[in-house]
Design a protein around this motif. Structure first.
Motif, PDB file in Angstrom:
ATOM      1  N   GLY A   1      26.637  33.109  53.047  1.00  0.00           N
ATOM      2  CA  GLY A   1      26.202  33.826  54.242  1.00  0.00           C
ATOM      3  C   GLY A   1      27.267  34.601  54.994  1.00  0.00           C
ATOM      4  O   GLY A   1      26.970  35.253  55.998  1.00  0.00           O
ATOM      5  N   THR A   2      28.532  34.557  54.537  1.00  0.00           N
ATOM      6  CA  THR A   2      29.582  35.340  55.200  1.00  0.00           C
ATOM      7  C   THR A   2      30.398  36.106  54.163  1.00  0.00           C
ATOM      8  O   THR A   2      30.445  35.739  52.984  1.00  0.00           O
ATOM      9  CB  THR A   2      30.544  34.446  56.011  1.00  0.00           C
ATOM     10  N   ILE A   3      31.053  37.184  54.619  1.00  0.00           N
ATOM     11  CA  ILE A   3      31.893  37.980  53.746  1.00  0.00           C
ATOM     12  C   ILE A   3      33.290  37.365  53.706  1.00  0.00           C
ATOM     13  O   ILE A   3      33.912  37.135  54.738  1.00  0.00           O
ATOM     14  CB  ILE A   3      31.978  39.440  54.234  1.00  0.00           C
ATOM     15  N   VAL A   4      33.773  37.110  52.504  1.00  0.00           N
ATOM     16  CA  VAL A   4      35.093  36.499  52.306  1.00  0.00           C
ATOM     17  C   VAL A   4      35.971  37.466  51.526  1.00  0.00           C
ATOM     18  O   VAL A   4      35.521  38.073  50.551  1.00  0.00           O
ATOM     19  CB  VAL A   4      34.968  35.170  51.535  1.00  0.00           C
ATOM     20  N   GLU A   5      37.243  37.610  51.954  1.00  0.00           N
ATOM     21  CA  GLU A   5      38.149  38.509  51.231  1.00  0.00           C
ATOM     22  C   GLU A   5      39.578  37.981  51.146  1.00  0.00           C
ATOM     23  O   GLU A   5      40.482  38.680  50.715  1.00  0.00           O
ATOM     24  CB  GLU A   5      38.148  39.908  51.859  1.00  0.00           C
ATOM     25  N   ARG A   6      39.794  36.722  51.576  1.00  0.00           N
ATOM     26  CA  ARG A   6      41.119  36.141  51.415  1.00  0.00           C
ATOM     27  C   ARG A   6      41.025  34.621  51.349  1.00  0.00           C
ATOM     28  O   ARG A   6      40.087  34.018  51.864  1.00  0.00           O
ATOM     29  CB  ARG A   6      42.067  36.563  52.543  1.00  0.00           C
ATOM     30  N   ALA A   7      42.006  34.008  50.701  1.00  0.00           N
ATOM     31  CA  ALA A   7      42.087  32.549  50.607  1.00  0.00           C
ATOM     32  C   ALA A   7      43.534  32.169  50.385  1.00  0.00           C
ATOM     33  O   ALA A   7      44.288  32.912  49.751  1.00  0.00           O
ATOM     34  CB  ALA A   7      41.219  32.032  49.457  1.00  0.00           C
ATOM     35  N   SER A   8      43.944  31.024  50.911  1.00  0.00           N
ATOM     36  CA  SER A   8      45.319  30.564  50.758  1.00  0.00           C
ATOM     37  C   SER A   8      45.494  29.816  49.447  1.00  0.00           C
ATOM     38  O   SER A   8      44.610  29.076  49.013  1.00  0.00           O
ATOM     39  CB  SER A   8      45.692  29.649  51.931  1.00  0.00           C
ATOM     40  N   LEU A   9      46.652  30.005  48.820  1.00  0.00           N
ATOM     41  CA  LEU A   9      46.988  29.255  47.614  1.00  0.00           C
ATOM     42  C   LEU A   9      48.022  28.162  47.897  1.00  0.00           C
ATOM     43  O   LEU A   9      48.561  27.561  46.977  1.00  0.00           O
ATOM     44  CB  LEU A   9      47.488  30.209  46.518  1.00  0.00           C
TER      45      LEU A   9
ATOM     46  N   PHE B   1      41.457  39.717  48.089  1.00  0.00           N
ATOM     47  CA  PHE B   1      40.608  40.127  46.975  1.00  0.00           C
ATOM     48  C   PHE B   1      39.446  40.966  47.501  1.00  0.00           C
ATOM     49  O   PHE B   1      39.237  41.060  48.717  1.00  0.00           O
ATOM     50  CB  PHE B   1      40.094  38.908  46.181  1.00  0.00           C
ATOM     51  N   GLU B   2      38.703  41.585  46.600  1.00  0.00           N
ATOM     52  CA  GLU B   2      37.577  42.420  47.010  1.00  0.00           C
ATOM     53  C   GLU B   2      36.557  41.579  47.765  1.00  0.00           C
ATOM     54  O   GLU B   2      36.243  40.460  47.364  1.00  0.00           O
ATOM     55  CB  GLU B   2      36.918  43.067  45.785  1.00  0.00           C
ATOM     56  N   PRO B   3      36.026  42.111  48.884  1.00  0.00           N
ATOM     57  CA  PRO B   3      35.074  41.342  49.687  1.00  0.00           C
ATOM     58  C   PRO B   3      33.870  40.870  48.874  1.00  0.00           C
ATOM     59  O   PRO B   3      33.332  41.615  48.053  1.00  0.00           O
ATOM     60  CB  PRO B   3      34.643  42.346  50.769  1.00  0.00           C
ATOM     61  N   VAL B   4      33.465  39.613  49.110  1.00  0.00           N
ATOM     62  CA  VAL B   4      32.310  39.056  48.420  1.00  0.00           C
ATOM     63  C   VAL B   4      31.568  38.151  49.391  1.00  0.00           C
ATOM     64  O   VAL B   4      32.176  37.493  50.234  1.00  0.00           O
ATOM     65  CB  VAL B   4      32.756  38.270  47.159  1.00  0.00           C
ATOM     66  N   GLU B   5      30.235  38.134  49.290  1.00  0.00           N
ATOM     67  CA  GLU B   5      29.454  37.279  50.179  1.00  0.00           C
ATOM     68  C   GLU B   5      29.333  35.881  49.577  1.00  0.00           C
ATOM     69  O   GLU B   5      28.896  35.712  48.439  1.00  0.00           O
ATOM     70  CB  GLU B   5      28.053  37.857  50.412  1.00  0.00           C
ATOM     71  N   ILE B   6      29.736  34.870  50.362  1.00  0.00           N
ATOM     72  CA  ILE B   6      29.635  33.476  49.937  1.00  0.00           C
ATOM     73  C   ILE B   6      29.031  32.671  51.080  1.00  0.00           C
ATOM     74  O   ILE B   6      29.564  32.685  52.197  1.00  0.00           O
ATOM     75  CB  ILE B   6      31.011  32.879  49.566  1.00  0.00           C
TER      76      ILE B   6
ATOM     77  N   PRO C   1      37.475  29.039  52.298  1.00  0.00           N
ATOM     78  CA  PRO C   1      37.543  29.744  51.019  1.00  0.00           C
ATOM     79  C   PRO C   1      38.555  29.092  50.078  1.00  0.00           C
ATOM     80  O   PRO C   1      39.654  28.727  50.495  1.00  0.00           O
ATOM     81  CB  PRO C   1      38.002  31.156  51.408  1.00  0.00           C
ATOM     82  N   LYS C   2      38.158  28.921  48.832  1.00  0.00           N
ATOM     83  CA  LYS C   2      39.010  28.255  47.863  1.00  0.00           C
ATOM     84  C   LYS C   2      38.939  28.978  46.522  1.00  0.00           C
ATOM     85  O   LYS C   2      37.853  29.203  45.984  1.00  0.00           O
ATOM     86  CB  LYS C   2      38.554  26.798  47.687  1.00  0.00           C
ATOM     87  N   ILE C   3      40.095  29.389  45.977  1.00  0.00           N
ATOM     88  CA  ILE C   3      40.138  29.970  44.635  1.00  0.00           C
ATOM     89  C   ILE C   3      40.136  28.811  43.647  1.00  0.00           C
ATOM     90  O   ILE C   3      41.105  28.066  43.539  1.00  0.00           O
ATOM     91  CB  ILE C   3      41.389  30.845  44.449  1.00  0.00           C
ATOM     92  N   GLU C   4      39.026  28.651  42.961  1.00  0.00           N
ATOM     93  CA  GLU C   4      38.856  27.492  42.070  1.00  0.00           C
ATOM     94  C   GLU C   4      39.563  27.683  40.733  1.00  0.00           C
ATOM     95  O   GLU C   4      40.168  26.761  40.199  1.00  0.00           O
ATOM     96  CB  GLU C   4      37.363  27.231  41.832  1.00  0.00           C
ATOM     97  N   ARG C   5      39.454  28.877  40.184  1.00  0.00           N
ATOM     98  CA  ARG C   5      40.068  29.157  38.876  1.00  0.00           C
ATOM     99  C   ARG C   5      40.180  30.665  38.697  1.00  0.00           C
ATOM    100  O   ARG C   5      39.720  31.428  39.550  1.00  0.00           O
ATOM    101  CB  ARG C   5      39.233  28.548  37.741  1.00  0.00           C
ATOM    102  N   ALA C   6      40.818  31.065  37.617  1.00  0.00           N
ATOM    103  CA  ALA C   6      41.027  32.495  37.381  1.00  0.00           C
ATOM    104  C   ALA C   6      41.047  32.788  35.886  1.00  0.00           C
ATOM    105  O   ALA C   6      41.260  31.889  35.061  1.00  0.00           O
ATOM    106  CB  ALA C   6      42.330  32.940  38.021  1.00  0.00           C
ATOM    107  N   ASN C   7      40.832  34.036  35.548  1.00  0.00           N
ATOM    108  CA  ASN C   7      40.960  34.494  34.177  1.00  0.00           C
ATOM    109  C   ASN C   7      42.455  34.659  33.885  1.00  0.00           C
ATOM    110  O   ASN C   7      43.099  35.572  34.395  1.00  0.00           O
ATOM    111  CB  ASN C   7      40.214  35.820  34.006  1.00  0.00           C
ATOM    112  N   LYS C   8      43.014  33.753  33.089  1.00  0.00           N
ATOM    113  CA  LYS C   8      44.461  33.758  32.850  1.00  0.00           C
ATOM    114  C   LYS C   8      44.848  34.560  31.610  1.00  0.00           C
ATOM    115  O   LYS C   8      45.765  34.186  30.880  1.00  0.00           O
ATOM    116  CB  LYS C   8      44.958  32.311  32.714  1.00  0.00           C
ATOM    117  N   THR C   9      44.182  35.669  31.400  1.00  0.00           N
ATOM    118  CA  THR C   9      44.508  36.500  30.250  1.00  0.00           C
ATOM    119  C   THR C   9      45.927  37.044  30.349  1.00  0.00           C
ATOM    120  O   THR C   9      46.433  37.287  31.439  1.00  0.00           O
ATOM    121  CB  THR C   9      43.517  37.680  30.136  1.00  0.00           C
ATOM    122  N   PHE C  10      46.571  37.217  29.213  1.00  0.00           N
ATOM    123  CA  PHE C  10      47.923  37.775  29.210  1.00  0.00           C
ATOM    124  C   PHE C  10      47.920  39.239  28.765  1.00  0.00           C
ATOM    125  O   PHE C  10      48.969  39.842  28.606  1.00  0.00           O
ATOM    126  CB  PHE C  10      48.827  36.952  28.286  1.00  0.00           C
ATOM    127  N   THR C  11      46.736  39.782  28.569  1.00  0.00           N
ATOM    128  CA  THR C  11      46.637  41.182  28.124  1.00  0.00           C
ATOM    129  C   THR C  11      46.370  42.077  29.316  1.00  0.00           C
ATOM    130  O   THR C  11      45.255  42.528  29.535  1.00  0.00           O
ATOM    131  CB  THR C  11      45.505  41.326  27.086  1.00  0.00           C
TER     132      THR C  11
END
Length: 265
Positions: free
Chosen positions: A8-16, A1-6, A45-55
């Motif tokens: 104090g460090t830059i995060v751009e990937r996480a395992s599902l 995913f696009e790099p984001v600071e969390i 890094p943990k993907i907690e939730r997502a926008n599950k839009t179908f559009t």
């Protein structure tokens, strides 16, 4: 995913982890989907939730890989207990081989220091490690290895010593190292209460022994053991491997009743 600071460090990937987690977290995944990421314990890094839009545009939908990226064999979805996992159908896939080798040399297995995944990848590419038993044939290549970049004589000698030391182990660790599906440390301990030698265990594995009669074992583990003996035993040349091992007495074979009759709160 696009790099984001969390934290104090830059995060751009996480395992599902697996398909069940992915479907539960993302729904139908698509390019451009908004996800919400944290760092568990400020580390993982943990993907907690997502926008599950179908559009979303149909072309943005992310499709399940139909072929293994390593060996190009077809993939399939399997049910592992209550979890769906995506697997390669090729038992000789080099990716699967790397997984088995990595597990075999780990601390929970044969505890062979100096064999990282990157080193094992090189040995696979060189053709030096085609199965698990080849771990004990590696010293025949050490003269050549010591001349390669990244490998000095000291590191090669250290690796050779570690391989030699691993040849003496107990049956419990040996069984746990073999990548029999769902047979880890606790299951191998339980097996060693019934089977005192490798020959005893392998005879049961090749025979009609019902492992589900053991404590904590069910139909799935029983099936896993018998299927492994019918398939991976030959693939990884386990007969040759076992001949390299000097088996010591299992830790759990020495018992005491010092706690019998006591109650702890």
């Amino acid at each position: 995913f696009e790099p984001v600071e969390i934290d104090g460090t830059i995060v751009e990937r996480a395992s599902l982890s697996n398909l069940s987690v992915m479907e539960d977290t993302l729904g139908i995944p698509f390019k451009g989907q908004t996800i919400y990421v944290t760092k568990r314990n400020m580390i993982i890094p943990k993907i907690e939730r997502a926008n599950k839009t179908f559009t979303f545009p149909k072309e943005n939908k992310l499709h399940m890989p139909m072929y293994c990226p390593i060996c190009n064999s077809p993939t399939e979805i399997k049910q592992d207990n209550d979890t769906k996992v995506l697997v390669c159908t090729n038992p000789s896939c080099k990716g699967k081989l790397l997984g088995r080798l990595s597990h075999f040399v780990s601390k929970k297995g044969m505890d062979i220091d100096g064999l990282s995944d990157e080193t094992l990848k090189k040995f696979i590419e060189f053709g030096w490690a085609k199965n698990i038993s080849d771990i004990y044939n590696l010293p025949t290549h050490f003269n050549e290895l010591s001349k390669m970049n990244g490998f000095g004589k000291k590191s090669v000698v250290k690796l050779q010593t570690s391989i030699e030391q691993s040849k003496t182990t107990d049956l419990q660790h040996f069984i746990a190292a073999l990548s029999i599906p769902n047979i880890g440390t606790s299951q191998s301990k339980e097996l060693c209460k019934t089977f005192k030698t490798w020959d005893d265990f392998s005879a049961a594995g090749f025979g009609n022994y019902d492992f589900s009669q053991l404590e904590g074992f069910g139909a799935v583990l029983n099936s896993n053991i018998h299927i492994w003996f019918d398939t991976m035993y030959k693939e990884d040349q386990i007969d040759q491997l076992a001949r390299n091992i000097t088996f010591t007495e299992n830790e759990n074979s020495i018992s005491t009743e010092i706690l019998k009759g006591k109650t702890f709160v």
